[in-house]
Design a protein around this motif. Structure first.
Motif, short mmCIF file in Angstrom:
data_model
loop_
_atom_site.label_atom_id
_atom_site.label_comp_id
_atom_site.label_asym_id
_atom_site.label_seq_id
_atom_site.Cartn_x
_atom_site.Cartn_y
_atom_site.Cartn_z
N GLU A 43 1.20 3.75 5.26
CA GLU A 43 1.71 4.18 6.57
C GLU A 43 3.00 3.44 6.92
O GLU A 43 3.94 4.05 7.44
CB GLU A 43 0.65 3.95 7.65
CG GLU A 43 -0.50 4.94 7.58
CD GLU A 43 -1.61 4.62 8.56
OE1 GLU A 43 -1.54 3.59 9.26
OE2 GLU A 43 -2.56 5.41 8.64
N ALA A 44 3.06 2.15 6.62
CA ALA A 44 4.28 1.38 6.89
C ALA A 44 5.44 1.89 6.04
O ALA A 44 6.56 2.06 6.53
CB ALA A 44 4.04 -0.10 6.63
N GLN A 45 5.18 2.13 4.77
CA GLN A 45 6.24 2.66 3.90
C GLN A 45 6.66 4.06 4.33
O GLN A 45 7.83 4.41 4.26
CB GLN A 45 5.78 2.68 2.44
CG GLN A 45 5.69 1.30 1.83
CD GLN A 45 5.15 1.33 0.40
OE1 GLN A 45 4.69 2.37 -0.07
NE2 GLN A 45 5.20 0.20 -0.26
N ARG B 58 -8.33 0.21 3.20
CA ARG B 58 -7.67 0.01 4.51
C ARG B 58 -6.31 -0.63 4.34
O ARG B 58 -5.34 -0.25 4.99
CB ARG B 58 -8.56 -0.86 5.40
CG ARG B 58 -9.75 -0.14 5.95
CD ARG B 58 -10.52 -0.99 6.96
NE ARG B 58 -11.85 -0.46 7.09
CZ ARG B 58 -12.97 -1.10 6.80
NH1 ARG B 58 -12.91 -2.34 6.36
NH2 ARG B 58 -14.13 -0.53 6.94
N ARG B 59 -6.25 -1.64 3.47
CA ARG B 59 -4.99 -2.34 3.23
C ARG B 59 -3.96 -1.37 2.63
O ARG B 59 -2.79 -1.35 3.03
CB ARG B 59 -5.23 -3.54 2.31
CG ARG B 59 -4.06 -4.45 2.18
CD ARG B 59 -4.37 -5.73 1.42
NE ARG B 59 -5.24 -5.54 0.29
CZ ARG B 59 -6.41 -6.17 0.11
NH1 ARG B 59 -6.82 -7.04 1.00
NH2 ARG B 59 -7.14 -5.96 -0.95
N THR B 60 -4.41 -0.56 1.68
CA THR B 60 -3.52 0.41 1.06
C THR B 60 -3.05 1.44 2.07
O THR B 60 -1.88 1.80 2.11
CB THR B 60 -4.23 1.10 -0.12
OG1 THR B 60 -4.64 0.11 -1.04
CG2 THR B 60 -3.33 2.08 -0.81
N PRO C 7 -15.33 -4.52 -0.88
CA PRO C 7 -13.96 -4.74 -1.36
C PRO C 7 -13.17 -3.43 -1.49
O PRO C 7 -11.97 -3.40 -1.22
CB PRO C 7 -14.14 -5.40 -2.73
CG PRO C 7 -15.52 -5.94 -2.74
CD PRO C 7 -16.31 -5.08 -1.80
N PHE C 8 -13.86 -2.37 -1.90
CA PHE C 8 -13.19 -1.08 -2.02
C PHE C 8 -12.70 -0.60 -0.64
O PHE C 8 -11.58 -0.14 -0.51
CB PHE C 8 -14.13 -0.05 -2.64
CG PHE C 8 -13.56 1.34 -2.64
CD1 PHE C 8 -12.57 1.69 -3.53
CD2 PHE C 8 -13.99 2.29 -1.71
CE1 PHE C 8 -12.02 2.96 -3.53
CE2 PHE C 8 -13.45 3.56 -1.70
CZ PHE C 8 -12.47 3.90 -2.61
#
Length: 109
Positions: A39-41, A32-34, A26-27
């Motif tokens: 990167e998108a922001q 990866r999600r973060t 989960p970490f």
């Protein structure tokens, strides 16, 4: 070291390792999600910053061009003034040439 303490230490290490192994997927997924979100922001921020810089550059260019036009107008006004003075001076010189000067220092005879 007594066997009971050794067994307790091994059990504690096993519990810690199991907790780390259980928390690792989960970490990593959250990491990866973060990372993707960051990167998108970052791309959005970069695009917004470039747009803002382009807008500022456009405004500065417009102000600069307006100032150049003002300076050109001022130079044209000065040139027109100099031309008027030269015309007056040429006319004034012509008046003096037509009036003439007395040859004997101002007297008549």
């Amino acid at each position: 070291m007594s066997p009971e303490i050794l067994v307790a230490a091994i059990a504690a290490v096993a519990v810690v390792v199991a907790a780390v192994v259980a928390a690792l997927p989960p970490f990593l997924q959250a990491s990866r999600r973060t990372r993707g979100t960051v990167e998108a922001q970052g791309a959005e921020t970069r695009a917004a910053t470039l747009d803002a810089l382009n807008a500022v550059g456009t405004r500065l260019e417009a102000r600069f061009n307006a100032r150049i036009d003002d300076v050109r107008d001022d130079i044209d006004n000065v040139r027109e003034g100099v031309a008027r003075v030269r015309e007056w001076q040429a006319g004034h010189d012509a008046e003096h040439l037509t009036i003439g000067r007395p040859r004997n220092g101002g007297g008549g005879t």
